[in-house]
Design a protein around this motif. Structure first.
Motif, PDB file in Angstrom:
ATOM      1  N   GLY A 138       0.807  -1.214   0.000  1.00 54.65           N
ATOM      2  CA  GLY A 138       0.000   0.000   0.000  1.00 54.65           C
ATOM      3  C   GLY A 138       0.838   1.261   0.000  1.00 54.65           C
ATOM      4  O   GLY A 138       2.070   1.217   0.020  1.00 54.65           O
ATOM      5  N   TYR A 139       0.145   2.382   0.002  1.00 60.20           N
ATOM      6  CA  TYR A 139       0.749   3.699  -0.173  1.00 60.20           C
ATOM      7  C   TYR A 139       0.500   4.608   1.022  1.00 60.20           C
ATOM      8  O   TYR A 139      -0.557   5.241   1.105  1.00 60.20           O
ATOM      9  CB  TYR A 139       0.166   4.374  -1.416  1.00 60.20           C
ATOM     10  N   VAL A 145       6.452   6.213  -2.392  1.00 62.18           N
ATOM     11  CA  VAL A 145       6.634   4.856  -2.916  1.00 62.18           C
ATOM     12  C   VAL A 145       5.799   3.895  -2.068  1.00 62.18           C
ATOM     13  O   VAL A 145       5.531   4.172  -0.891  1.00 62.18           O
ATOM     14  CB  VAL A 145       8.118   4.420  -2.896  1.00 62.18           C
ATOM     15  N   PRO A 146       5.364   2.785  -2.662  1.00 62.56           N
ATOM     16  CA  PRO A 146       4.573   1.825  -1.894  1.00 62.56           C
ATOM     17  C   PRO A 146       5.445   1.019  -0.935  1.00 62.56           C
ATOM     18  O   PRO A 146       6.648   0.857  -1.160  1.00 62.56           O
ATOM     19  CB  PRO A 146       3.977   0.923  -2.979  1.00 62.56           C
ATOM     20  N   ILE A 147       4.819   0.529   0.122  1.00 64.27           N
ATOM     21  CA  ILE A 147       5.481  -0.369   1.064  1.00 64.27           C
ATOM     22  C   ILE A 147       4.798  -1.734   0.992  1.00 64.27           C
ATOM     23  O   ILE A 147       3.661  -1.859   0.526  1.00 64.27           O
ATOM     24  CB  ILE A 147       5.453   0.171   2.504  1.00 64.27           C
ATOM     25  N   THR A 148       5.513  -2.753   1.452  1.00 62.35           N
ATOM     26  CA  THR A 148       4.943  -4.102   1.433  1.00 62.35           C
ATOM     27  C   THR A 148       5.402  -4.868   2.663  1.00 62.35           C
ATOM     28  O   THR A 148       6.471  -4.583   3.215  1.00 62.35           O
ATOM     29  CB  THR A 148       5.323  -4.847   0.141  1.00 62.35           C
ATOM     30  N   THR A 169       0.553   3.466   7.939  1.00 65.20           N
ATOM     31  CA  THR A 169      -0.043   4.713   8.422  1.00 65.20           C
ATOM     32  C   THR A 169      -1.163   5.152   7.481  1.00 65.20           C
ATOM     33  O   THR A 169      -1.567   4.413   6.576  1.00 65.20           O
ATOM     34  CB  THR A 169       1.051   5.782   8.511  1.00 65.20           C
ATOM     35  N   GLY A 170      -1.662   6.371   7.674  1.00 64.07           N
ATOM     36  CA  GLY A 170      -2.725   6.895   6.829  1.00 64.07           C
ATOM     37  C   GLY A 170      -2.354   6.833   5.355  1.00 64.07           C
ATOM     38  O   GLY A 170      -1.208   7.086   4.979  1.00 64.07           O
ATOM     39  N   GLY A 171      -3.333   6.498   4.529  1.00 63.39           N
ATOM     40  CA  GLY A 171      -3.098   6.352   3.097  1.00 63.39           C
ATOM     41  C   GLY A 171      -3.067   4.904   2.666  1.00 63.39           C
ATOM     42  O   GLY A 171      -3.304   4.584   1.501  1.00 63.39           O
ATOM     43  N   THR A 172      -2.789   4.002   3.619  1.00 64.32           N
ATOM     44  CA  THR A 172      -2.741   2.574   3.276  1.00 64.32           C
ATOM     45  C   THR A 172      -4.117   1.914   3.337  1.00 64.32           C
ATOM     46  O   THR A 172      -4.241   0.736   2.984  1.00 64.32           O
ATOM     47  CB  THR A 172      -1.758   1.810   4.186  1.00 64.32           C
ATOM     48  N   SER A 173      -5.138   2.638   3.777  1.00 63.03           N
ATOM     49  CA  SER A 173      -6.493   2.079   3.726  1.00 63.03           C
ATOM     50  C   SER A 173      -6.802   1.619   2.307  1.00 63.03           C
ATOM     51  O   SER A 173      -6.520   2.328   1.338  1.00 63.03           O
ATOM     52  CB  SER A 173      -7.526   3.124   4.139  1.00 63.03           C
TER      53      SER A 173
END
Length: 225
Positions: A138-139, A145-148, A169-173
């Motif tokens: 997600g972002y 950049v995205p994380i995994t 954190t916020g944004g990964t919803s």
């Protein structure tokens, strides 16, 4: 899965991660605030995210949203796809039911092609159980950049799953929870999206999803019908 379960790192630009994108308002020039991913459909034009990303029970559907798969540091390597229609459950519309914090959206074709024709898609997984090895990509809004992270899910309640992965954190919803990776197609099965309990989690190290059961299947059927 990962050598070190529960370790979060930058997501490499792979085929699987390329199915995941950041969600923006208007265009990819502003701030991204949620995550979505391509899910298999007959129309080849469907993405899945959290309902709270696209529909506010008090205000209605958020308008003028776009999906930027594979977004990295301002680059949109796979285009920018406007959301045309959004499908959420009535229980989310009426009362923000955390057990149905999932949404499907149809995105507009670009250059005569549908998003799934360009990128491929993960399958939708329903009633897959509570303990599953998944990869969550997600972002975060704070980064470009995205994380995994990979770990095994656990039962939070009969209607919710949880995963321990730091820095979500916020944004990964809306970030997809993908299991059953197929090396041949380089895709997997989506069994959740960050959301649900506490709209996905009040701390960055524990995330939640509503359990994908009959209700999510019915929602998918409506979105694709």
């Amino acid at each position: 899965m990962a050598e070190h379960p529960g370790t979060t790192r930058t997501a490499d630009p792979t085929v699987l991660n390329g199915l995941v994108g950041a969600v923006f308002t208007h265009n990819a020039g502003g701030d991204h605030f949620c995550t979505a991913s391509v899910v298999d459909s007959a129309g080849l034009n469907l993405i899945v995210t959290a309902a709270h990303c696209v529909y506010d029970p008090g205000l209605g559907q958020r308008s003028d949203l776009v999906f930027a798969p594979g977004y990295r540091a301002g680059d949109t390597p796979s285009g920018v796809w406007p959301l045309l229609s959004v499908t959420v459950d009535r229980s989310w519309q009426d009362s923000a039911d955390p057990d149905m914090d999932v949404a499907f959206a149809v995105v507009q074709a670009q250059n005569g092609q549908q998003v799934q024709q360009v990128l491929g898609a993960n399958r939708l997984g329903v009633d897959q159980g509570y303990e599953l090895p998944v990869k969550v990509t997600g972002y975060p809004s704070s980064g470009d950049v995205p994380i995994t992270c990979a770990n095994t899910t656990a039962e939070q309640s009969p209607t919710q799953l949880r995963i321990d992965c730091p820095d979500y954190t916020g944004g990964t919803s809306g970030s997809p929870w993908v299991t059953d990776f197929d090396p041949t197609t380089r895709t997997g099965t989506v069994v959740g999206v960050i959301g649900g309990y506490q709209e996905g989690g009040d701390t960055p190290d524990i995330s939640y999803t509503c359990y994908f059961g009959d209700g999510v299947q019915a929602l998918y059927d409506r979105a694709t019908g």
